[in-house]
Scaffold this motif. Sequence first.
Motif, short mmCIF file in Angstrom:
data_model
loop_
_atom_site.label_atom_id
_atom_site.label_comp_id
_atom_site.label_asym_id
_atom_site.label_seq_id
_atom_site.Cartn_x
_atom_site.Cartn_y
_atom_site.Cartn_z
N ASP A 46 0.94 -1.20 0.04
CA ASP A 46 -0.08 -0.08 0.12
C ASP A 46 0.77 1.41 0.00
O ASP A 46 0.05 2.33 -0.10
CB ASP A 46 -0.85 0.07 1.15
N LYS A 47 2.13 1.13 -0.15
CA LYS A 47 3.10 2.19 -0.25
C LYS A 47 4.11 2.12 -1.06
O LYS A 47 5.47 1.94 -0.78
CB LYS A 47 3.64 2.35 1.11
N CYS A 48 3.53 2.24 -2.46
CA CYS A 48 4.74 2.14 -3.47
C CYS A 48 5.58 0.82 -3.81
O CYS A 48 6.66 1.15 -4.40
CB CYS A 48 5.64 3.50 -3.31
N LEU A 49 5.26 -0.05 -3.19
CA LEU A 49 6.15 -1.34 -3.20
C LEU A 49 7.55 -0.97 -2.51
O LEU A 49 8.61 -1.52 -2.80
CB LEU A 49 6.06 -1.98 -4.59
N ASP A 50 7.62 -0.21 -1.61
CA ASP A 50 8.57 0.41 -0.70
C ASP A 50 9.00 -0.79 0.00
O ASP A 50 8.23 -1.80 0.27
CB ASP A 50 8.56 1.58 0.10
N ILE A 51 10.36 -0.89 0.49
CA ILE A 51 10.80 -1.95 1.50
C ILE A 51 10.79 -1.48 3.11
O ILE A 51 11.37 -0.59 3.21
CB ILE A 51 12.29 -2.30 1.09
N LEU A 52 10.01 -2.05 3.87
CA LEU A 52 9.77 -1.90 5.44
C LEU A 52 11.11 -2.28 6.18
O LEU A 52 11.68 -1.69 6.60
CB LEU A 52 8.56 -2.56 5.63
N ASP A 53 11.29 -3.84 5.66
CA ASP A 53 12.30 -4.32 6.43
C ASP A 53 13.36 -4.94 5.60
O ASP A 53 12.93 -5.46 4.34
CB ASP A 53 11.84 -5.37 7.39
N LEU A 54 14.61 -5.08 5.83
CA LEU A 54 15.74 -5.84 5.02
C LEU A 54 16.63 -6.51 6.17
O LEU A 54 17.19 -6.00 6.88
CB LEU A 54 16.40 -4.81 4.17
N GLU A 55 16.57 -7.80 6.11
CA GLU A 55 17.62 -8.39 6.78
C GLU A 55 18.38 -9.39 5.97
O GLU A 55 18.14 -9.82 4.79
CB GLU A 55 16.74 -9.34 7.90
N TYR A 56 19.79 -9.77 6.36
CA TYR A 56 20.63 -10.58 5.91
C TYR A 56 21.56 -11.57 6.85
O TYR A 56 21.95 -10.90 7.82
CB TYR A 56 21.70 -9.98 4.96
N LYS A 57 21.29 -12.71 6.71
CA LYS A 57 21.88 -13.84 7.63
C LYS A 57 21.38 -13.24 9.05
O LYS A 57 22.23 -13.44 10.02
CB LYS A 57 23.36 -13.81 7.43
N GLY A 58 20.11 -13.00 9.13
CA GLY A 58 19.60 -12.77 10.86
C GLY A 58 19.87 -11.37 11.16
O GLY A 58 19.56 -11.26 12.35
N VAL A 59 20.41 -10.46 10.41
CA VAL A 59 20.87 -9.11 10.98
C VAL A 59 20.06 -8.06 10.31
O VAL A 59 20.04 -8.20 9.02
CB VAL A 59 22.42 -8.81 10.64
N ASN A 60 19.72 -7.13 11.00
CA ASN A 60 18.73 -6.13 10.57
C ASN A 60 19.79 -5.06 9.95
O ASN A 60 20.75 -4.54 10.22
CB ASN A 60 17.79 -5.48 11.62
N LEU A 61 19.35 -4.52 8.53
CA LEU A 61 20.01 -3.52 7.86
C LEU A 61 19.37 -2.27 7.91
O LEU A 61 20.01 -1.25 7.55
CB LEU A 61 20.38 -4.00 6.53
N GLY A 62 18.19 -2.46 7.95
CA GLY A 62 17.26 -0.73 7.62
C GLY A 62 17.28 -0.15 8.87
O GLY A 62 17.25 -0.49 10.10
N PHE A 63 16.35 0.91 8.76
CA PHE A 63 16.07 2.00 9.89
C PHE A 63 14.51 1.90 9.67
O PHE A 63 14.13 2.30 8.79
CB PHE A 63 16.68 3.27 9.37
N LEU A 64 14.02 1.77 10.96
CA LEU A 64 12.64 1.92 11.39
C LEU A 64 12.67 2.89 12.32
O LEU A 64 13.01 2.93 13.18
CB LEU A 64 12.09 0.52 11.80
N SER A 65 11.60 4.19 11.65
CA SER A 65 11.52 5.12 12.77
C SER A 65 10.69 5.02 13.89
O SER A 65 10.18 3.84 13.96
CB SER A 65 10.92 6.26 11.80
N LYS A 66 10.85 5.81 14.91
CA LYS A 66 9.84 5.64 15.89
C LYS A 66 8.47 5.35 15.74
O LYS A 66 7.66 4.69 16.40
CB LYS A 66 9.94 7.03 16.98
N ASN A 67 8.08 5.77 14.56
CA ASN A 67 6.52 5.85 14.21
C ASN A 67 6.00 4.35 13.86
O ASN A 67 4.92 3.80 14.37
CB ASN A 67 6.19 6.67 12.91
N GLY A 68 6.96 3.57 13.26
CA GLY A 68 6.65 2.19 12.82
C GLY A 68 5.66 2.41 11.73
O GLY A 68 5.47 3.49 11.01
N LEU A 69 5.09 1.40 11.26
CA LEU A 69 4.39 1.41 10.35
C LEU A 69 2.82 1.91 10.34
O LEU A 69 2.16 1.52 11.49
CB LEU A 69 4.00 -0.24 9.73
N VAL A 70 2.71 3.19 9.89
CA VAL A 70 1.47 3.66 10.18
C VAL A 70 0.39 3.87 8.81
O VAL A 70 1.09 3.87 7.83
CB VAL A 70 1.79 5.30 10.49
N ASN A 71 -0.83 3.45 8.99
CA ASN A 71 -1.75 3.46 8.03
C ASN A 71 -2.29 4.90 7.73
O ASN A 71 -3.24 5.52 8.07
CB ASN A 71 -2.98 2.71 8.26
#
Length: 319
Positions: A46-71
Motif C-alpha cells: 500500500d506504499k509504492c512497493l517500498d521496503i519496510l524491513d531488510l535482513e541478511y543472515k539474521g542481521v537487520n540492515l534497515g532503519f525503522l523510525s519511532k512511528n513504525g508502520l502507520v496507515n
Amino acid sequence: MNLHRYNNPAALYGARRVTVAHGAGKGQGLLEVKTAAGLRATFLEDKCLDILDLEYKGVNLGFLSKNGLVNQNHPEANTFTQYWQGGFLSTCGLRNVGAPCTVDGEFFPLHGRIGLTPAEPINISTTGETIVITGTMRESALFGHCLEMTRIVTISTHGAEMEIRDTVRNLTPEETPIFLLYHINFGYPFLNENLRTVFPKGTVCGRTEEAQARVNDHAKMTAPIDGEPEYVFFHTPESPRPTVLLENKVLGISAEISYDAAQLPVLAQWKCMRAGDYALGIEPSTSHIRGREEELANGYDVIIPAFGALQYGFSIKLK
C-alpha cells in the motif's frame, strides 16, 4: 531442485502476502520475501512497493523510525515526521522532493505523495532463479497531471541481490517536471561505529554551513550521540555507474548500492548519528532536495514530455 534434500522450494525461498491485523498499520498489505542465501525483505503493497524491513543472515540492515508502520495515505502540511516509517527504502516524488511548498495554488507535501500510493495490480512470479514483483502506482488529479510509475523488483532466489527498475510515464498531452529520490536507509546493528563507508570518487559538499564544516568526516560513522543534529552531504560522482560500499567487518556483512548517474545525477547522504533516530541514508536523486518551488526557480530541467516515459532504478548486492 534437489528432491533428495527438499521437495518444497518455499522452505528456502519465495514470497507470500499478508495483512497487518492490528495497531497503527492495521489493514496494510505486506509482501514477505526470503531467499536461500539469507535475504529477507518486507515490501509495502500500500506504499509504492517500498521496503519496510531488510535482513541478511539474521542481521537487520534497515532503519525503522519511532512511528513504525502507520496507515496514513493522505499527508497534510507538516505531518511527515508523524507518519514516516523510514524503512529500508522510501521512494520520494513524483512531483516534489524536499521542502513542502505551494506552487500556483497547489500544495506539495514534503517528499511528495508517491511513497504513500498503493500498488495495483501486484504480480508475483517465482522461478528457480528469480522472484519478480511488479506493481503500478498512479499519481493524478482531475483536469491535471497523470503520472504512472511501474516498479519491477527482481531478486535472486539463491543469492542476496536485488534490482529495482521504475518506469515513470506521463499520461497527459502536457510535459511535466519529474522529481524522484530513493531514500535508502540503514540502521542498527548494521549501522554502528564499525561501519566503513566508501563513496564513489568525485566531489562532496555539505547542504548547510554546519554540514560543510564537517565534510571531512562525512564517511565516518560514530556511536549514537544524544541530541546530535542531522547532516546532509551531496556527492557528485565521476563514474557513470556509481557504487556505494557499506562494510561492517565485525558483523561480516557488506552492502553495495549501484545506479545510473545519468538518471540520478545527485547522490545525497543523510547522516543522522542522533540517539533514538540513528540512521544513514544513501539517496540517489534527480535534484538537490530543495523542493519543487526552489528547484523550478533555479532551472530544474528533468522533464517528461507529453505521453513520454523515463527510466530509473538501482541495485543492491549483499555479501
